[in-house]
Write a protein that holds these residues in place. Sequence first.
Motif, PDB file in Angstrom:
ATOM      1  N   VAL A 147      32.098  30.467  -0.860  1.00  0.00           N
ATOM      2  CA  VAL A 147      33.467  29.937  -0.740  1.00  0.00           C
ATOM      3  C   VAL A 147      33.455  28.700   0.158  1.00  0.00           C
ATOM      4  O   VAL A 147      34.011  27.655  -0.170  1.00  0.00           O
ATOM      5  N   GLY A 148      32.801  28.840   1.317  1.00  0.00           N
ATOM      6  CA  GLY A 148      32.721  27.728   2.259  1.00  0.00           C
ATOM      7  C   GLY A 148      31.981  26.525   1.687  1.00  0.00           C
ATOM      8  O   GLY A 148      32.389  25.369   1.891  1.00  0.00           O
ATOM      9  N   LYS A 149      30.896  26.789   0.958  1.00  0.00           N
ATOM     10  CA  LYS A 149      30.155  25.684   0.334  1.00  0.00           C
ATOM     11  C   LYS A 149      31.038  24.926  -0.649  1.00  0.00           C
ATOM     12  O   LYS A 149      31.022  23.686  -0.694  1.00  0.00           O
ATOM     13  N   LEU A 150      31.815  25.660  -1.431  1.00  0.00           N
ATOM     14  CA  LEU A 150      32.713  25.005  -2.387  1.00  0.00           C
ATOM     15  C   LEU A 150      33.744  24.140  -1.666  1.00  0.00           C
ATOM     16  O   LEU A 150      34.085  23.047  -2.131  1.00  0.00           O
ATOM     17  N   GLN A 151      34.210  24.610  -0.510  1.00  0.00           N
ATOM     18  CA  GLN A 151      35.158  23.815   0.274  1.00  0.00           C
ATOM     19  C   GLN A 151      34.498  22.541   0.789  1.00  0.00           C
ATOM     20  O   GLN A 151      35.084  21.455   0.712  1.00  0.00           O
ATOM     21  N   GLY A 152      33.298  22.682   1.337  1.00  0.00           N
ATOM     22  CA  GLY A 152      32.583  21.514   1.854  1.00  0.00           C
ATOM     23  C   GLY A 152      32.275  20.511   0.755  1.00  0.00           C
ATOM     24  O   GLY A 152      32.473  19.293   0.919  1.00  0.00           O
ATOM     25  N   GLN A 153      31.812  21.010  -0.378  1.00  0.00           N
ATOM     26  CA  GLN A 153      31.505  20.131  -1.508  1.00  0.00           C
ATOM     27  C   GLN A 153      32.774  19.494  -2.062  1.00  0.00           C
ATOM     28  O   GLN A 153      32.773  18.319  -2.459  1.00  0.00           O
ATOM     29  N   GLY A 154      33.868  20.281  -2.064  1.00  0.00           N
ATOM     30  CA  GLY A 154      35.135  19.757  -2.556  1.00  0.00           C
ATOM     31  C   GLY A 154      35.650  18.622  -1.685  1.00  0.00           C
ATOM     32  O   GLY A 154      36.116  17.585  -2.194  1.00  0.00           O
ATOM     33  N   LEU A 155      35.568  18.807  -0.364  1.00  0.00           N
ATOM     34  CA  LEU A 155      36.022  17.757   0.548  1.00  0.00           C
ATOM     35  C   LEU A 155      35.163  16.506   0.373  1.00  0.00           C
ATOM     36  O   LEU A 155      35.682  15.373   0.370  1.00  0.00           O
ATOM     37  N   ALA A 156      33.843  16.702   0.212  1.00  0.00           N
ATOM     38  CA  ALA A 156      32.944  15.555   0.019  1.00  0.00           C
ATOM     39  C   ALA A 156      33.316  14.786  -1.255  1.00  0.00           C
ATOM     40  O   ALA A 156      33.326  13.546  -1.271  1.00  0.00           O
ATOM     41  N   LYS A 157      33.626  15.514  -2.318  1.00  0.00           N
ATOM     42  CA  LYS A 157      34.020  14.874  -3.579  1.00  0.00           C
ATOM     43  C   LYS A 157      35.308  14.060  -3.394  1.00  0.00           C
ATOM     44  O   LYS A 157      35.404  12.915  -3.834  1.00  0.00           O
ATOM     45  N   CYS A 158      36.286  14.669  -2.722  1.00  0.00           N
ATOM     46  CA  CYS A 158      37.572  13.996  -2.549  1.00  0.00           C
ATOM     47  C   CYS A 158      37.466  12.788  -1.619  1.00  0.00           C
ATOM     48  O   CYS A 158      38.135  11.766  -1.838  1.00  0.00           O
ATOM     49  N   LEU A 159      36.636  12.899  -0.587  1.00  0.00           N
ATOM     50  CA  LEU A 159      36.423  11.762   0.305  1.00  0.00           C
ATOM     51  C   LEU A 159      35.719  10.628  -0.426  1.00  0.00           C
ATOM     52  O   LEU A 159      36.017   9.450  -0.225  1.00  0.00           O
ATOM     53  N   SER A 160      34.794  10.990  -1.300  1.00  0.00           N
ATOM     54  CA  SER A 160      34.099   9.984  -2.101  1.00  0.00           C
ATOM     55  C   SER A 160      35.083   9.241  -3.000  1.00  0.00           C
ATOM     56  O   SER A 160      35.000   8.020  -3.164  1.00  0.00           O
ATOM     57  N   ASP A 161      36.047   9.980  -3.541  1.00  0.00           N
ATOM     58  CA  ASP A 161      37.046   9.371  -4.421  1.00  0.00           C
ATOM     59  C   ASP A 161      37.943   8.377  -3.672  1.00  0.00           C
ATOM     60  O   ASP A 161      38.455   7.424  -4.267  1.00  0.00           O
ATOM     61  N   THR A 162      38.132   8.602  -2.355  1.00  0.00           N
ATOM     62  CA  THR A 162      38.974   7.686  -1.569  1.00  0.00           C
ATOM     63  C   THR A 162      38.227   6.417  -1.186  1.00  0.00           C
ATOM     64  O   THR A 162      38.851   5.410  -0.816  1.00  0.00           O
ATOM     65  N   GLY A 163      36.890   6.480  -1.225  1.00  0.00           N
ATOM     66  CA  GLY A 163      36.087   5.326  -0.844  1.00  0.00           C
ATOM     67  C   GLY A 163      36.023   5.099   0.661  1.00  0.00           C
ATOM     68  O   GLY A 163      35.588   4.038   1.121  1.00  0.00           O
ATOM     69  N   ALA A 164      36.429   6.115   1.428  1.00  0.00           N
ATOM     70  CA  ALA A 164      36.439   5.958   2.894  1.00  0.00           C
ATOM     71  C   ALA A 164      35.012   5.816   3.430  1.00  0.00           C
ATOM     72  O   ALA A 164      34.088   6.490   2.976  1.00  0.00           O
ATOM     73  N   ARG A 165      34.863   4.941   4.421  1.00  0.00           N
ATOM     74  CA  ARG A 165      33.547   4.742   5.047  1.00  0.00           C
ATOM     75  C   ARG A 165      33.530   5.437   6.406  1.00  0.00           C
ATOM     76  O   ARG A 165      34.426   5.250   7.227  1.00  0.00           O
ATOM     77  N   THR A 166      32.498   6.228   6.623  1.00  0.00           N
ATOM     78  CA  THR A 166      32.350   7.027   7.845  1.00  0.00           C
ATOM     79  C   THR A 166      33.672   7.716   8.209  1.00  0.00           C
ATOM     80  O   THR A 166      34.214   7.526   9.298  1.00  0.00           O
ATOM     81  N   PRO A 167      34.204   8.526   7.297  1.00  0.00           N
ATOM     82  CA  PRO A 167      35.483   9.177   7.562  1.00  0.00           C
ATOM     83  C   PRO A 167      35.382  10.197   8.693  1.00  0.00           C
ATOM     84  O   PRO A 167      34.373  10.893   8.839  1.00  0.00           O
TER      85      PRO A 167
END
Length: 365
Positions: A147-167
Amino acid sequence: MRKRILVAASVSAALLTAVTACGSSSSTTTTDAAGAKKPKVGVILPDSKSSVRWETADRPYLAAAFKAAGVDYDIQNAEGDKQAFQTIADQMITSGVNVLITVNLDSGTGKAVLDKAKAQGVATIDYDRLTLGGSAQHYVSFDNTEVGKLQGQGLAKCLSDTGARTPVVAELNGSPTDNNATLFANGYNSVLDPKYASGEYAKGPNQPVPDWDNAQAGTIFEQMFTSRPDIAGVLAANDGLANAAIAVLRKNHRNGQVPITGQDATVQGLQNILAGDQCMTVYKAVKKEADAAAALAIDLAHGKKAQTTTTVHDPVGNRDVPATLLTPVAIFKNNVPDVVNDGFVTKTDLCTGSYAALCTAAGIK
């Protein structure tokens, strides 16, 4: 005068019965057709505040399974009260339950209840949360590290979509007394820690929320946001905590700009995803979890050997507990319909008011 006393006594008895029944559900038959005492299962749920799932999903699913099997049952909710948790357990054991299913409020209280049940010859099942140092014969839950891994991976995917640098990433963790919260954190930190170490992400405020309390989560996150207004992502351990953080971001006109994770696929969490305020949640098919626990309990109540699929290690009790672990699923906006199609939430509940158009756009039928 005597008539008045009898009427008053009758009213008092009725009120007492009403108070005792509050927050509980049970079957009424205690003997089978031959007059023999029927097996009985007791279930203690933790609260209705940290997540709506306990009352809207777990209770009805468990009750339906026991009814279908013709097994007597008593389901009660401790409503976050440790003393009430123990009192309910004592009442259930005294009433003659053969099996006790518990979702502990903390391992200390849970262990005391499990040990007392074991001493009385009552079979025990840890449901959803493992009681560290406890004596439950079986454990039924989801793979909570996953469950936790899916959350971490999900946040990484969403941050990637925003294009944020060193968020800057804030972590709003679950209750420190809940072993599941530890497992969730182990999972998402296995994804986030390497990113912190490499400098890809900046580690922001990180704090647990006592008792998964959503009001406290709001206060905690407001303090986080005040200290770090540059927070660009939030790992919130469930949908309730996520919604508390969203409320703070909304007040600061930042909702929808900061990806936030969740868990439990609640109606509120799914609505936040449809609205773009929450990045993802984790769907745990509670019916499968409830059915698995009920099947174990029914076998144990009938004196049969219960079957499990794996074991989990209890580091405090230093023992391997026979377990059934189910698989969680990550939910983003594109697959919100899957949760509705699975029957976990209804279109009627989800697609109300302003969410109706969002549901249509998401393909929810």
